[in-house]
Motif scaffolding. Structure first.
Motif, PDB file in Angstrom:
ATOM      1  N   PRO A  63       0.849  -1.185   0.000  1.00 22.24           N
ATOM      2  CA  PRO A  63       0.000   0.000   0.000  1.00 22.24           C
ATOM      3  C   PRO A  63       0.892   1.246   0.000  1.00 22.24           C
ATOM      4  O   PRO A  63       2.019   1.195   0.519  1.00 22.24           O
ATOM      5  N   ALA A  64       0.389   2.329  -0.574  1.00 29.29           N
ATOM      6  CA  ALA A  64       1.224   3.528  -0.688  1.00 29.29           C
ATOM      7  C   ALA A  64       0.459   4.779  -0.288  1.00 29.29           C
ATOM      8  O   ALA A  64      -0.745   4.899  -0.526  1.00 29.29           O
ATOM      9  N   ILE A  65       1.206   5.696   0.328  1.00 33.13           N
ATOM     10  CA  ILE A  65       0.686   7.032   0.639  1.00 33.13           C
ATOM     11  C   ILE A  65       1.539   8.038  -0.127  1.00 33.13           C
ATOM     12  O   ILE A  65       2.767   8.003  -0.044  1.00 33.13           O
ATOM     13  N   ALA A  66       0.877   8.939  -0.876  1.00 30.72           N
ATOM     14  CA  ALA A  66       1.604   9.994  -1.586  1.00 30.72           C
ATOM     15  C   ALA A  66       1.048  11.356  -1.209  1.00 30.72           C
ATOM     16  O   ALA A  66      -0.115  11.480  -0.794  1.00 30.72           O
ATOM     17  N   ASP A  67       1.899  12.371  -1.350  1.00 31.88           N
ATOM     18  CA  ASP A  67       1.559  13.770  -1.049  1.00 31.88           C
ATOM     19  C   ASP A  67       1.879  14.602  -2.275  1.00 31.88           C
ATOM     20  O   ASP A  67       3.007  14.593  -2.764  1.00 31.88           O
TER      21      ASP A  67
END
Ligand code: ITT
Length: 196
Positions: A63-67
């Motif tokens: 899973p990935a979190i991007a800003d």
């Protein structure tokens, strides 16, 4: 649960990683997993955040979190906006971008120097997640004519916050997170993940 933080910007990592870890996520920076940067071809913060999260999820299988974030200046018709990181050129550093913005604003009077930071955070469960979670935070301020403060990153030394009577770079990391575009988007994300 291991989650890749899909950013190569150390300033963002500093503001996001510890709060995400405190929440219980096992956060790994994308650089530690050999994720390269991907071309940001979107026309919105949302599109670019999705591109970065999808790329990191694809490369790592996690899973990935991007800003995706930036500063929009009223007197410049919203520029630099999604182009904030490349305002002074593709290889420009924070100081060069900031200097260019100060120069573009040198004849603009105090009452016309309003600006906003925007931050979009995306949580993508996997590369083909059809319903990624998307959160938006905004922070209103006024561009100063000189730099003040040593904290934060990017445009923080010239982002004056009237309610706090100082620039974003004069805040501690904790204070900045209480008020910032990123802090607001992050709070929305953590609330949503808590209830997921
Ligand atoms: P990643 O894409 O790897 O995350 P990046 O720095 O290229 O890193 P963006 O494309 O989202 O990230 O560009 C964000 C730009 O906006 C960058 O120039 C920052 O300096 C600026 N910016 C975003 N949030 C900021 C903040 O909290 N304080 C100061 N400047 C900020």
């Amino acid at each position: 649960q291991k989650v890749v933080l899909a950013t190569g910007n150390p300033g963002k990592v500093k503001e996001l990683a510890s709060l995400l870890s405190d929440f219980g996520l096992d956060i790994v920076a994308q650089t530690e997993l050999g994720v390269d940067s991907v071309e940001e071809t979107g026309l919105t913060f949302v599109e670019n955040a999705l591109i970065k999260a999808r790329h990191a999820a694809k490369v790592t299988g996690l899973p990935a979190i991007a800003d995706d974030s930036g500063i929009s200046v009223d007197a410049l018709g919203g520029a630099p906006g999604i182009y904030s990181a490349r305002y002074a050129g593709v290889d420009a550093n924070d100081q060069q971008n900031l200097d260019k913005l100060l120069d573009a604003m040198k004849d603009v009077p105090a009452e016309k120097r309003q600006a906003q930071f925007n931050c979009v955070l995306v949580y993508m469960r996997h590369e083909n997640d059809p319903t990624p979670l998307i959160f938006h935070g905004i922070w209103h301020g006024v561009l100063s004519t000189e730099m003040h403060g040593e904290g934060g990153f990017g445009y923080d030394p010239i982002f004056f916050v009237p309610e706090l009577n100082c620039t974003a770079a004069q805040l501690t990391k904790e204070q900045k997170n209480q008020h910032s575009h990123r802090g607001k988007a992050l709070k929305l994300m953590l609330d949503a993940l808590k209830n997921a």
